[in-house]
Design an enzyme around this catalytic site. Sequence first.
Site, short mmCIF file in Angstrom:
data_model
loop_
_atom_site.label_atom_id
_atom_site.label_comp_id
_atom_site.label_asym_id
_atom_site.label_seq_id
_atom_site.Cartn_x
_atom_site.Cartn_y
_atom_site.Cartn_z
N HIS A 116 86.90 25.71 26.49
CA HIS A 116 86.04 25.14 25.44
C HIS A 116 84.60 25.21 25.95
O HIS A 116 84.35 25.06 27.16
CB HIS A 116 86.36 23.65 25.19
CG HIS A 116 87.57 23.40 24.35
ND1 HIS A 116 88.48 22.40 24.65
CD2 HIS A 116 88.02 23.98 23.21
CE1 HIS A 116 89.44 22.38 23.74
NE2 HIS A 116 89.18 23.33 22.85
N CYS A 141 84.77 15.46 26.53
CA CYS A 141 85.88 15.73 25.61
C CYS A 141 86.64 14.48 25.22
O CYS A 141 87.34 14.49 24.21
CB CYS A 141 86.85 16.80 26.07
SG CYS A 141 87.00 17.17 27.75
N1 ARG Z 1 94.65 19.48 27.22
C1 ARG Z 1 93.59 19.61 26.25
C2 ARG Z 1 93.58 21.04 25.69
O1 ARG Z 1 93.90 21.95 26.40
C3 ARG Z 1 92.28 19.25 26.86
C4 ARG Z 1 91.15 19.24 25.89
C5 ARG Z 1 89.84 18.88 26.49
N2 ARG Z 1 88.83 18.96 25.53
C6 ARG Z 1 87.66 19.61 25.61
N3 ARG Z 1 86.83 19.51 24.63
N4 ARG Z 1 87.37 20.35 26.62
O2 ARG Z 1 93.28 21.29 24.55
#
Ligand code: ARG
Length: 292
Positions: free
Chosen positions: A178, A274
């Site tokens: 992300h 997040c």
């Molecule tokens: N386990 C989650 C995923 O893989 C973690 C999300 C973390 N969120 C972020 N915005 N980086 O989607």
Amino acid sequence: MTDRPTILLIAPTFYDVSYSINPWMDPAAWARDPRGMHRQARASFDALHAALTAAGFAVEVAEGAPGQPDMVFPANAAVVLDGKAVLARFRYPQRRGEEAPFAAIFEALRARGLLDSVTTLREGCYQEGAGDCIWDAQRGHFWAGFGPRSSREAADAMAAQFGQEVVALELATEQSYHLDVCFCPLAGGEVLYYPPAFSAAALRLLHARVPAALRIEATEEDLRHFSVNAVNLDDQVVMTRTTAHLRGELGRRGYRLHEVDLSPYMLSGGGAYCMTLRLDRTSTPARRAVAA
Ligand code: ARG
């Protein structure tokens, strides 16, 4: 909508690490001591709540849903600007079950007057919320990450939804799946980012818009600490326990750090940003409320 800096958290009641959809996720580590991990996750959540409050936020906490452990990461649930929430469309089936409970949460926030409208994105593209579509208040546009999770077309869909410019940056690695893992615009106009996460074209776009003096390059160690994934309000920065490098860089530039041990969430590939979602962002420069 609200004028106060307001941020959404999701309680960790149903949090665990039971599958793996990014290279940081470690279900085996969680499985060694699920009860202990859950206790730690609750303590970390409470510490994050306290740090956000100390940094100046009004904190809204909503409940997650059973069987949807990653709901603790509401940054992925929607993009919010000017009182409008555009709901996410998740790439992986493991997270798609979050869409309905999140829609109910945003609807409840709207009913309480914290949002003005809640909209869904047209089908045919993936978009994982503010984790991949970050408002840059200093420059007055969104930065959108695409590749591992959100689709390239989602950037155009967001531009149409909000009537704002969206600069799309291709993410070149699964490690930075992300945009918020590797990119964080700060209130002073600086951008904290991890260069190896981006394609060559994305780096050119970034460098064209952010002068060298405002670029803070994160190291691999900063990335591993999930410290680029930070929440910023004016000169306050809430982040995971960070590195000497970032303490120095950010301290020198006048930022005050609130460091929180978020290790149970790093096991899922997440840090402070997040775990939050700003509800009060506006496209007009800082509409700061008179103290309530
Ligand atoms: N386990 C989650 C995923 O893989 C973690 C999300 C973390 N969120 C972020 N915005 N980086 O989607």
